[in-house]
Write a protein that holds these residues in place. Structure first.
Motif, PDB file in Angstrom:
ATOM      1  N   ASN A   1      -3.013 -21.769 -10.888  1.00 23.63           N
ATOM      2  CA  ASN A   1      -3.589 -20.898 -12.280  1.00 23.63           C
ATOM      3  C   ASN A   1      -3.148 -19.746 -12.486  1.00 23.63           C
ATOM      4  O   ASN A   1      -3.923 -18.978 -13.065  1.00 23.63           O
ATOM      5  N   SER A   2      -2.222 -19.226 -11.637  1.00 25.71           N
ATOM      6  CA  SER A   2      -1.906 -18.107 -11.634  1.00 25.71           C
ATOM      7  C   SER A   2      -1.425 -17.440 -12.806  1.00 25.71           C
ATOM      8  O   SER A   2      -0.559 -18.017 -13.581  1.00 25.71           O
ATOM      9  N   LYS A   3      -1.939 -16.103 -13.190  1.00 26.00           N
ATOM     10  CA  LYS A   3      -1.564 -15.646 -14.518  1.00 26.00           C
ATOM     11  C   LYS A   3      -0.459 -14.562 -14.485  1.00 26.00           C
ATOM     12  O   LYS A   3       0.005 -14.277 -15.650  1.00 26.00           O
ATOM     13  N   ALA A   4      -0.205 -14.195 -13.300  1.00 27.84           N
ATOM     14  CA  ALA A   4       0.762 -13.274 -13.077  1.00 27.84           C
ATOM     15  C   ALA A   4       2.307 -13.719 -13.255  1.00 27.84           C
ATOM     16  O   ALA A   4       2.630 -15.013 -13.043  1.00 27.84           O
ATOM     17  N   ASP A   5       3.141 -13.018 -13.822  1.00 23.33           N
ATOM     18  CA  ASP A   5       4.356 -13.560 -13.916  1.00 23.33           C
ATOM     19  C   ASP A   5       5.298 -13.057 -12.696  1.00 23.33           C
ATOM     20  O   ASP A   5       6.510 -13.620 -12.624  1.00 23.33           O
ATOM     21  N   HIS A   6       4.870 -12.015 -12.035  1.00 23.70           N
ATOM     22  CA  HIS A   6       5.415 -11.491 -10.915  1.00 23.70           C
ATOM     23  C   HIS A   6       4.488 -10.678  -9.938  1.00 23.70           C
ATOM     24  O   HIS A   6       3.339 -10.332 -10.432  1.00 23.70           O
ATOM     25  N   LEU A   7       4.674 -10.505  -8.589  1.00 24.29           N
ATOM     26  CA  LEU A   7       3.997  -9.991  -7.689  1.00 24.29           C
ATOM     27  C   LEU A   7       4.760  -8.847  -7.089  1.00 24.29           C
ATOM     28  O   LEU A   7       5.798  -9.020  -6.553  1.00 24.29           O
ATOM     29  N   SER A   8       4.191  -7.534  -7.205  1.00 26.83           N
ATOM     30  CA  SER A   8       4.634  -6.482  -6.433  1.00 26.83           C
ATOM     31  C   SER A   8       3.711  -5.921  -5.515  1.00 26.83           C
ATOM     32  O   SER A   8       2.536  -5.564  -5.805  1.00 26.83           O
ATOM     33  N   PHE A   9       4.141  -5.812  -4.185  1.00 19.42           N
ATOM     34  CA  PHE A   9       3.126  -5.217  -2.909  1.00 19.42           C
ATOM     35  C   PHE A   9       3.926  -4.734  -1.916  1.00 19.42           C
ATOM     36  O   PHE A   9       5.228  -4.722  -2.018  1.00 19.42           O
ATOM     37  N   ARG A  10       3.220  -4.366  -0.940  1.00 26.89           N
ATOM     38  CA  ARG A  10       3.805  -3.593   0.143  1.00 26.89           C
ATOM     39  C   ARG A  10       3.464  -4.145   1.318  1.00 26.89           C
ATOM     40  O   ARG A  10       2.342  -4.253   1.654  1.00 26.89           O
ATOM     41  N   ALA A  11       4.334  -3.983   2.298  1.00 22.47           N
ATOM     42  CA  ALA A  11       3.767  -4.325   3.699  1.00 22.47           C
ATOM     43  C   ALA A  11       3.921  -2.786   4.030  1.00 22.47           C
ATOM     44  O   ALA A  11       5.021  -2.266   4.511  1.00 22.47           O
ATOM     45  N   VAL A  12       2.835  -2.461   5.290  1.00 21.61           N
ATOM     46  CA  VAL A  12       2.643  -1.016   5.729  1.00 21.61           C
ATOM     47  C   VAL A  12       2.641  -1.141   7.167  1.00 21.61           C
ATOM     48  O   VAL A  12       1.572  -2.008   7.609  1.00 21.61           O
ATOM     49  N   LEU A  13       3.436  -0.445   7.854  1.00 22.90           N
ATOM     50  CA  LEU A  13       3.077  -0.193   9.316  1.00 22.90           C
ATOM     51  C   LEU A  13       2.883   1.085   9.768  1.00 22.90           C
ATOM     52  O   LEU A  13       3.347   1.989   9.267  1.00 22.90           O
TER      53      LEU A  13
ATOM     54  N   LYS B   1       1.547   4.011  12.846  1.00 24.41           N
ATOM     55  CA  LYS B   1       1.519   3.911  14.313  1.00 24.41           C
ATOM     56  C   LYS B   1       0.683   5.149  14.640  1.00 24.41           C
ATOM     57  O   LYS B   1       0.694   6.385  14.014  1.00 24.41           O
ATOM     58  N   GLU B   2      -0.327   5.195  15.313  1.00 25.52           N
ATOM     59  CA  GLU B   2      -1.514   6.087  15.646  1.00 25.52           C
ATOM     60  C   GLU B   2      -1.879   6.706  14.366  1.00 25.52           C
ATOM     61  O   GLU B   2      -2.407   7.798  14.043  1.00 25.52           O
ATOM     62  N   GLY B   3      -2.157   5.677  13.125  1.00 26.77           N
ATOM     63  CA  GLY B   3      -2.969   6.192  12.266  1.00 26.77           C
ATOM     64  C   GLY B   3      -1.912   6.576  10.868  1.00 26.77           C
ATOM     65  O   GLY B   3      -2.309   6.950   9.863  1.00 26.77           O
ATOM     66  N   THR B   4      -0.635   6.983  11.513  1.00 23.59           N
ATOM     67  CA  THR B   4       0.367   7.585  10.221  1.00 23.59           C
ATOM     68  C   THR B   4       1.366   6.467  10.094  1.00 23.59           C
ATOM     69  O   THR B   4       1.706   5.768  10.693  1.00 23.59           O
ATOM     70  N   ILE B   5       1.608   6.537   8.501  1.00 22.94           N
ATOM     71  CA  ILE B   5       2.554   5.485   8.031  1.00 22.94           C
ATOM     72  C   ILE B   5       3.860   5.603   8.938  1.00 22.94           C
ATOM     73  O   ILE B   5       4.593   6.873   8.602  1.00 22.94           O
ATOM     74  N   ALA B   6       4.478   4.758   9.357  1.00 25.52           N
ATOM     75  CA  ALA B   6       5.723   4.635  10.172  1.00 25.52           C
ATOM     76  C   ALA B   6       6.992   4.229   9.177  1.00 25.52           C
ATOM     77  O   ALA B   6       8.144   4.459   9.047  1.00 25.52           O
ATOM     78  N   LYS B   7       6.318   2.840   8.518  1.00 22.92           N
ATOM     79  CA  LYS B   7       7.324   2.181   7.622  1.00 22.92           C
ATOM     80  C   LYS B   7       6.671   1.544   6.428  1.00 22.92           C
ATOM     81  O   LYS B   7       5.386   1.230   6.661  1.00 22.92           O
ATOM     82  N   SER B   8       7.241   1.440   5.334  1.00 23.18           N
ATOM     83  CA  SER B   8       6.463   0.801   4.134  1.00 23.18           C
ATOM     84  C   SER B   8       7.692  -0.136   3.344  1.00 23.18           C
ATOM     85  O   SER B   8       8.360   0.735   2.947  1.00 23.18           O
ATOM     86  N   LEU B   9       7.476  -1.272   3.194  1.00 24.86           N
ATOM     87  CA  LEU B   9       8.353  -2.033   2.696  1.00 24.86           C
ATOM     88  C   LEU B   9       8.120  -2.630   1.199  1.00 24.86           C
ATOM     89  O   LEU B   9       6.749  -3.358   1.458  1.00 24.86           O
ATOM     90  N   PRO B  10       8.685  -2.489   0.169  1.00 23.87           N
ATOM     91  CA  PRO B  10       8.349  -2.875  -0.943  1.00 23.87           C
ATOM     92  C   PRO B  10       8.751  -4.440  -1.223  1.00 23.87           C
ATOM     93  O   PRO B  10       9.908  -4.691  -0.575  1.00 23.87           O
TER      94      PRO B  10
END
Length: 270
Positions: A104-116, A118-127
């Motif tokens: 029953n998904s109402k969304a037509d698309h999903l946009s999200f991010r995978a965030v890595l 290291k020691e609490g600081t963002i090292a990589k962020s993938l859309p």
């Protein structure tokens, strides 16, 4: 000349620093496609590989952002919150992300991010992006949620499946999860094709073993094909003991008693 040489040395040092920092960790994704397409009811899998290329141990955290919880079916076998871990020098870790597009998904698309981090600081962020194709939508329109069965016997019931999308769905099948030793003896038809807006019924014959005690049980069913899958539906099953079972037990008990009486009358005590 000395000034040019000094600038050149500084540039080489800075380049080395930045290049080593860029190689500090590997953050790879499989499959490599960041944008995907999926139908409602379908599962989408991602695999992330994190590798520590530095000479010492680091603490990492991995998180999926901007995605509603109902779409996450599994994240590295842990909860929806951050996955925290440590990696020794040269070690790597694989993280599996499994998404389920609700029926029953109402969304037509999903946009999200995978965030890595290291020691609490963002090292990589993938859309990441998933386009939800609603041309293929399968649903279970009718299913017996309360069923009475007798142990040692089989019984038939029907499951009605509907195509609520805009495209024809082919090779639709049913899949059941049953209590131990229960059997689906037959499904007729084995599979079916449905045009947009059509419904079709499967006739299912189920067998409950005679060893099954009287109890309340559950069975689950899904309808699926290569493009779509319904949500899991659970039915409540009331199992009653076959009255013939108690009759057989009673007859055996009477035979045992009569045999014991005959033995003592014939031979008595010595």
């Amino acid at each position: 000349m000395k000034r040019i040489l000094t600038v050149l040395i500084i540039w080489i040092v800075l380049a080395a620093v930045f290049s080593s920092g860029a190689a500090a960790q590997t953050f790879a994704i499989s499959p490599i496609y960041l944008s995907k397409e999926a139908a409602v009811g379908q599962q989408v899998d991602y695999t992330f590989l994190i590798k520590n290329n530095e000479q010492r141990e680091h603490n990492y955290s991995f998180q999926i952002l901007n995605l509603q919880k109902e779409y996450i079916s599994s994240l590295d076998n842990k909860s929806f919150s951050e996955t925290n871990f440590s990696l020794a020098a040269g070690n790597s870790k694989k993280i599996d992300l499994k998404l389920k597009i609700p029926e029953n998904s109402k969304a037509d698309h999903l946009s999200f991010r995978a965030v890595l981090k290291k020691e609490g600081t963002i090292a990589k962020s993938l859309p990441l992006n998933i386009k939800i194709n609603k041309d293929y939508q399968l649903t279970i329109a009718d299913y017996p949620r309360d069923l009475n069965l007798i142990s040692g016997e089989n019984q038939s019931f029907s499951v009605t499946v509907g195509n609520i999308g805009t495209e024809t769905l082919k090779n639709i099948k049913l899949k059941f999860e049953l209590p131990k030793k229960w059997l689906i003896e037959n499904i007729n038809p084995k599979q079916m094709d449905l045009k947009a807006g059509e419904k079709g019924s499967f006739n299912v014959k189920i067998f409950v073993p005679s060893s099954q005690a009287a109890a309340n049980k559950e069975i689950s069913v899904i309808a699926y094909n290569q493009h779509s899958q319904t949500k899991i539906l659970i039915g409540s099953i009331t199992v009653k003991k076959n009255p013939n079972y108690f009759l057989v037990i009673l007859i055996l008990l009477i035979i045992m008693i009569m045999g014991t009486i005959y033995y003592f009358r014939r031979f008595g005590r010595r």
